[in-house]
Write a protein that holds these residues in place. Structure first.
Motif, mmCIF file in Angstrom:
data_model
loop_
_atom_site.group_PDB
_atom_site.id
_atom_site.type_symbol
_atom_site.label_atom_id
_atom_site.label_comp_id
_atom_site.label_asym_id
_atom_site.label_seq_id
_atom_site.Cartn_x
_atom_site.Cartn_y
_atom_site.Cartn_z
ATOM 1 N N ALA A 125 0.843 -1.208 0.000
ATOM 2 C CA ALA A 125 0.000 0.000 0.000
ATOM 3 C C ALA A 125 0.877 1.256 0.000
ATOM 4 C CB ALA A 125 -0.919 -0.016 1.219
ATOM 5 N N ILE A 126 1.969 1.215 0.763
ATOM 6 C CA ILE A 126 2.894 2.364 0.807
ATOM 7 C C ILE A 126 3.529 2.558 -0.575
ATOM 8 C CG2 ILE A 126 5.065 3.231 1.798
ATOM 9 C CD1 ILE A 126 4.252 1.777 4.432
ATOM 10 N N ARG A 127 3.881 1.446 -1.222
ATOM 11 C CA ARG A 127 4.502 1.555 -2.559
ATOM 12 C C ARG A 127 3.531 2.213 -3.542
ATOM 13 N NH1 ARG A 127 9.118 2.294 -3.567
ATOM 14 N NH2 ARG A 127 9.860 0.365 -2.615
ATOM 15 N N GLU A 128 2.270 1.838 -3.459
ATOM 16 C CA GLU A 128 1.277 2.452 -4.361
ATOM 17 C C GLU A 128 1.200 3.956 -4.148
ATOM 18 O OE1 GLU A 128 -2.625 0.684 -4.361
ATOM 19 O OE2 GLU A 128 -1.765 -1.307 -4.734
ATOM 20 N N LEU A 129 1.254 4.364 -2.883
ATOM 21 C CA LEU A 129 1.213 5.801 -2.586
ATOM 22 C C LEU A 129 2.457 6.505 -3.158
ATOM 23 C CD1 LEU A 129 -0.005 8.279 -1.080
ATOM 24 C CD2 LEU A 129 1.368 7.606 0.887
ATOM 25 N N LEU A 130 3.621 5.875 -2.984
ATOM 26 C CA LEU A 130 4.864 6.477 -3.489
ATOM 27 C C LEU A 130 4.838 6.563 -5.020
ATOM 28 C CD1 LEU A 130 7.464 4.692 -1.147
ATOM 29 C CD2 LEU A 130 6.625 7.042 -0.951
ATOM 30 N N ASP A 131 4.299 5.529 -5.656
ATOM 31 C CA ASP A 131 4.169 5.545 -7.131
ATOM 32 C C ASP A 131 3.300 6.721 -7.561
ATOM 33 O OD1 ASP A 131 5.632 3.223 -7.316
ATOM 34 O OD2 ASP A 131 3.935 1.922 -7.768
ATOM 35 N N GLU A 132 2.204 6.871 -6.840
ATOM 36 C CA GLU A 132 1.231 7.922 -7.170
ATOM 37 C C GLU A 132 1.857 9.314 -6.965
ATOM 38 O OE1 GLU A 132 -2.292 9.322 -4.363
ATOM 39 O OE2 GLU A 132 -2.420 7.189 -4.818
ATOM 40 N N MET A 133 2.615 9.469 -5.872
ATOM 41 C CA MET A 133 3.176 10.791 -5.554
ATOM 42 C C MET A 133 4.385 11.167 -6.400
ATOM 43 S SD MET A 133 2.992 11.325 -1.448
ATOM 44 C CE MET A 133 3.639 12.981 -1.568
ATOM 45 N N TYR A 134 5.231 10.192 -6.657
ATOM 46 C CA TYR A 134 6.525 10.524 -7.271
ATOM 47 C C TYR A 134 6.719 9.932 -8.672
ATOM 48 C CZ TYR A 134 7.550 11.918 -2.499
ATOM 49 O OH TYR A 134 7.506 12.523 -1.265
ATOM 50 N N GLY A 135 5.787 9.070 -9.096
ATOM 51 C CA GLY A 135 5.968 8.359 -10.354
ATOM 52 C C GLY A 135 6.786 7.100 -10.093
ATOM 53 N N GLU A 136 6.592 6.096 -10.935
ATOM 54 C CA GLU A 136 7.202 4.792 -10.643
ATOM 55 C C GLU A 136 8.726 4.811 -10.622
ATOM 56 O OE1 GLU A 136 5.553 1.496 -12.802
ATOM 57 O OE2 GLU A 136 3.522 2.216 -12.372
#
Ligand code: PGA
Length: 253
Positions: A186-197
């Protein structure tokens, strides 16, 4: 885990100069486990001394004030800890949120100051037992992160996230691998969303809470676990190195 695990010792309010020999032993041994990135966050009083001893490991602080300088009795700024030799700072640890009433807004300010001072940040998050039992752990943790993660371009070079469920800290009861995997995902999804993959992929998500040499290989093999933040088991070289060895074994040859 294919990437280089990041194993960080948090000495909390432990350690006088008599403990420098442990730091030295950790540093010398880390030179034999280059597949693992090893770091230590001693109390502020020892940052400079540990920095002078260390040839291999990264040295960091456990907190900093959000301001640059001035009338803040008892506090230290990000620039001061950087001057003492720190390369990173742990921010938002639950012991500071609880023991010092730190809010998400204050932690967000500290993150900004630390980055402005050129430090890397290990941003901690984690729920208490009540929140987990109520089925709200994910929502709570993602809320903590949304409130404090900085909007910067080079997040991958600046940030590490540490998921540390409060009920697992210092209790000898680490979280279950399945729960760690779900939260880190879930944290990874948030980081992807905020910063791009691409930037997100550079941000390691550490697990913290009763990590020891026995459970480390299992925890470090969980998908999306990029390392560990270790309290009690980082206080002696012998215990801490057991975790480093475990980390080294999880790296693909
Ligand atoms: P612990 O602490 O390893 O003693 O549970 C972890 C932490 O608070 O970072």
């Amino acid at each position: 885990m294919a990437e280089r695990p990041y194993i960080v010792g948090n000495w909390k309010m432990n350690g006088t100069r008599a403990m420098l020999s442990e730091a030295r032993a950790i540093d010398r041994a880390a030179q034999r486990y280059m597949k693992v990135e090893v770091a230590l966050a001693p109390p502020a009083t020892l940052i400079h001394a540990v920095h002078r001893e260390a040839e291999q490991i990264g040295i960091g602080a456990q907190d900093c004030h959000p301001g640059e300088a001035g009338a803040h009795t008892g506090d230290v700024s990000a620039a001061m800890i950087a001057d003492a030799g720190a390369k990173f700072v742990i921010l938002g640890h639950s012991e500071r949120r609880q023991g010092h009433g730190e809010s998400d807004a204050l932690i967000a300010d500290k993150v900004q100051s630390a980055i402005a001072a050129g430090l890397r940040v290990i941003l901690c998050c984690g729920e208490n037992a009540e929140t987990r039992d109520a089925g709200k752990a994910e929502e709570f943790v993602l809320g903590q992160l949304r409130a404090a993660l900085p909007k910067i371009e080079d997040a991958g070079d600046r940030l590490t996230v540490a998921y540390e469920p409060i009920w697992a800290i210092g209790t000898g009861r680490a979280a279950k691998p399945s729960d760690i995997e779900a939260m880190h995902g879930a944290i990874r999804e948030l980081l992807d969303e905020m910063y791009g993959e691409a930037e997100s992929a550079k941000i390691r998500i550490l697990y913290g809470g009763s990590v020891d040499s026995k459970n480390a290989p299992t925890i470090l093999a969980v998908p999306e676990v990029g390392g560990a933040l270790v309290g009690g088991a980082s206080l002696t070289a012998e215990k801490f190195l057991g975790i480093v060895v475990g980390g080294s074994e999880t790296v693909e040859a």
